[in-house]
Design a protein around this motif. Structure first.
Motif, PDB file in Angstrom:
ATOM      1  N   ARG A   4       0.660  -1.248   0.003  1.00  0.00           N
ATOM      2  CA  ARG A   4       0.068   0.004  -0.159  1.00  0.00           C
ATOM      3  C   ARG A   4       0.703   1.015  -0.213  1.00  0.00           C
ATOM      4  NH1 ARG A   4      -4.500  -1.631   4.522  1.00  0.00           N
ATOM      5  NH2 ARG A   4      -5.314  -3.536   3.448  1.00  0.00           N
ATOM      6  N   GLU A   5       1.781   1.127   0.710  1.00  0.00           N
ATOM      7  CA  GLU A   5       2.917   2.708   0.408  1.00  0.00           C
ATOM      8  C   GLU A   5       3.886   2.724  -0.744  1.00  0.00           C
ATOM      9  OE1 GLU A   5       6.170   0.707   3.079  1.00  0.00           O
ATOM     10  OE2 GLU A   5       5.145   0.748   4.834  1.00  0.00           O
ATOM     11  N   PHE A   6       3.711   1.955  -1.827  1.00  0.00           N
ATOM     12  CA  PHE A   6       4.571   2.138  -3.387  1.00  0.00           C
ATOM     13  C   PHE A   6       3.809   3.109  -4.452  1.00  0.00           C
ATOM     14  CE2 PHE A   6       4.294   0.983  -7.957  1.00  0.00           C
ATOM     15  CZ  PHE A   6       5.440   1.144  -8.348  1.00  0.00           C
ATOM     16  N   VAL A   7       1.837   3.355  -3.824  1.00  0.00           N
ATOM     17  CA  VAL A   7       0.779   3.829  -4.941  1.00  0.00           C
ATOM     18  C   VAL A   7       1.676   5.181  -4.083  1.00  0.00           C
ATOM     19  CG1 VAL A   7      -1.244   4.486  -4.943  1.00  0.00           C
ATOM     20  CG2 VAL A   7      -0.413   2.570  -5.165  1.00  0.00           C
ATOM     21  N   PRO A   8       1.637   5.537  -3.200  1.00  0.00           N
ATOM     22  CA  PRO A   8       1.647   6.912  -2.988  1.00  0.00           C
ATOM     23  C   PRO A   8       3.196   7.331  -2.988  1.00  0.00           C
ATOM     24  CG  PRO A   8       1.264   6.013  -0.799  1.00  0.00           C
ATOM     25  CD  PRO A   8       1.243   4.804  -1.909  1.00  0.00           C
ATOM     26  N   TYR A   9       3.724   6.048  -2.528  1.00  0.00           N
ATOM     27  CA  TYR A   9       5.365   6.857  -3.165  1.00  0.00           C
ATOM     28  C   TYR A   9       5.813   7.210  -5.071  1.00  0.00           C
ATOM     29  CZ  TYR A   9       9.901   6.182  -4.802  1.00  0.00           C
ATOM     30  OH  TYR A   9      11.148   6.830  -5.115  1.00  0.00           O
ATOM     31  N   ALA A  10       5.298   6.234  -5.744  1.00  0.00           N
ATOM     32  CA  ALA A  10       5.123   6.339  -6.936  1.00  0.00           C
ATOM     33  C   ALA A  10       4.007   7.719  -7.693  1.00  0.00           C
ATOM     34  CB  ALA A  10       4.124   5.508  -7.835  1.00  0.00           C
ATOM     35  N   ARG A  41       9.433  -1.679 -12.586  1.00  0.00           N
ATOM     36  CA  ARG A  41      10.324  -3.173 -12.235  1.00  0.00           C
ATOM     37  C   ARG A  41      10.423  -3.293  -9.820  1.00  0.00           C
ATOM     38  NH1 ARG A  41      14.914  -2.848 -16.750  1.00  0.00           N
ATOM     39  NH2 ARG A  41      13.608  -3.861 -18.332  1.00  0.00           N
ATOM     40  N   VAL A  42       9.954  -2.132 -10.044  1.00  0.00           N
ATOM     41  CA  VAL A  42      10.536  -1.828  -8.486  1.00  0.00           C
ATOM     42  C   VAL A  42       9.364  -2.013  -7.758  1.00  0.00           C
ATOM     43  CG1 VAL A  42      10.404   0.208  -6.979  1.00  0.00           C
ATOM     44  CG2 VAL A  42      11.690   0.448  -8.640  1.00  0.00           C
ATOM     45  N   ARG A  43       8.433  -2.390  -8.296  1.00  0.00           N
ATOM     46  CA  ARG A  43       6.848  -2.729  -7.838  1.00  0.00           C
ATOM     47  C   ARG A  43       7.290  -4.546  -7.423  1.00  0.00           C
ATOM     48  NH1 ARG A  43       3.507  -5.029  -5.388  1.00  0.00           N
ATOM     49  NH2 ARG A  43       0.899  -4.546  -4.851  1.00  0.00           N
ATOM     50  N   ALA A  44       7.432  -5.158  -8.510  1.00  0.00           N
ATOM     51  CA  ALA A  44       7.685  -5.964  -8.625  1.00  0.00           C
ATOM     52  C   ALA A  44       8.799  -6.426  -7.462  1.00  0.00           C
ATOM     53  CB  ALA A  44       8.706  -6.749  -9.858  1.00  0.00           C
ATOM     54  N   ARG A  45       9.780  -6.070  -7.189  1.00  0.00           N
ATOM     55  CA  ARG A  45      10.824  -6.225  -5.458  1.00  0.00           C
ATOM     56  C   ARG A  45       9.549  -5.031  -4.856  1.00  0.00           C
ATOM     57  NH1 ARG A  45      13.114  -6.490 -10.254  1.00  0.00           N
ATOM     58  NH2 ARG A  45      13.905  -8.237 -11.207  1.00  0.00           N
ATOM     59  N   TRP A  46       9.174  -4.618  -4.564  1.00  0.00           N
ATOM     60  CA  TRP A  46       8.533  -3.141  -3.447  1.00  0.00           C
ATOM     61  C   TRP A  46       9.180  -4.077  -2.267  1.00  0.00           C
ATOM     62  CZ3 TRP A  46       8.260   1.602  -2.985  1.00  0.00           C
ATOM     63  CH2 TRP A  46       8.106   1.960  -2.373  1.00  0.00           C
ATOM     64  N   ARG A  47       8.526  -5.204  -2.038  1.00  0.00           N
ATOM     65  CA  ARG A  47       8.360  -5.900  -0.734  1.00  0.00           C
ATOM     66  C   ARG A  47      10.143  -6.285   0.240  1.00  0.00           C
ATOM     67  NH1 ARG A  47       4.170 -10.264   0.354  1.00  0.00           N
ATOM     68  NH2 ARG A  47       5.485 -10.869  -1.469  1.00  0.00           N
ATOM     69  N   ARG A  48      10.763  -6.535  -1.274  1.00  0.00           N
ATOM     70  CA  ARG A  48      11.870  -6.322  -0.304  1.00  0.00           C
ATOM     71  C   ARG A  48      13.129  -5.357  -0.511  1.00  0.00           C
ATOM     72  NH1 ARG A  48      11.563 -11.221  -4.725  1.00  0.00           N
ATOM     73  NH2 ARG A  48      12.066  -9.736  -6.236  1.00  0.00           N
ATOM     74  N   ILE A  49      13.058  -4.143  -1.075  1.00  0.00           N
ATOM     75  CA  ILE A  49      13.481  -2.800  -0.765  1.00  0.00           C
ATOM     76  C   ILE A  49      13.450  -2.556   0.594  1.00  0.00           C
ATOM     77  CG2 ILE A  49      13.735  -0.777  -1.616  1.00  0.00           C
ATOM     78  CD1 ILE A  49      12.147  -1.648  -4.346  1.00  0.00           C
TER      79      ILE A  49
END
Length: 185
Positions: A4-10, A41-49
């Protein structure tokens, strides 16, 4: 939860990333496509970043995606000359640097992709040489060399040379002092 953090970041990072990608590619449509690809590409690895390294990973993905595209485009351009004439007509022609409107865009387009990336990251994004070296996976000396050669090429590029000559033709006033030595110029 972290997804859920990805969308606001992007959403927040989009304008900054498009600006950097536009300087890298010279074309706004291509820049937006580059940012979309990098964010995917970042979204696919988002949990590991790690949360404190997000900007680093996004920039690295953006630059690596751009450099990969530039390599593929260069290889296609080199191999196009080997095609028979009939097949060569079917290859689409991309926008030529002469068609670009602004002087900086034309000058940046003349630089090799890696050198352009260093100049954009250093002067467009304000990253340090150490950060760029880590991002590109090279030494700080290599970054310094790319930056120096890139700026030298920009200074002599025809589209910028006239502007630089006009801006430096104004003689300094006799009352000006050198910022370090204090000597009058």
């Amino acid at each position: 939860m972290r997804n859920r953090e990805f969308v606001p970041y992007a959403t927040t990072a989009w304008p900054r990333l498009v600006r950097a990608a536009h300087l890298l590619t010279g074309d706004l449509d291509e820049a937006e496509d580059l940012v979309r690809t990098a964010l995917a590409r970042v979204r696919a690895r988002w949990r590991r970043i790690p949360r404190d390294d997000i900007d680093f990973y996004v920039r690295r993905s953006l630059v690596r995606t751009h450099l990969g595209r530039a390599r593929r485009r260069r290889a296609a351009r080199l191999l196009t000359a080997l095609l028979p004439a009939r097949a060569r007509r079917a290859v689409p022609v991309t926008a030529r640097p002469a068609d670009r409107r602004d002087a900086l865009g034309r000058a940046l387009a003349a630089l090799p992709a890696r050198r352009r990336a260093v100049v954009v990251l250093r002067h467009g994004e304000g990253l340090s040489e150490a950060e760029i070296a880590q991002l590109l996976g090279c030494s700080p000396g290599t970054v310094k060399a790319h930056a120096r050669r890139g700026l030298a090429a920009l200074r002599v590029h025809p589209s910028l040379a006239a502007r630089l000559a006009a801006s430096t033709s104004v003689a300094p006033s006799p009352a000006r002092r050198h910022p370090v030595s204090g000597a009058r110029s």
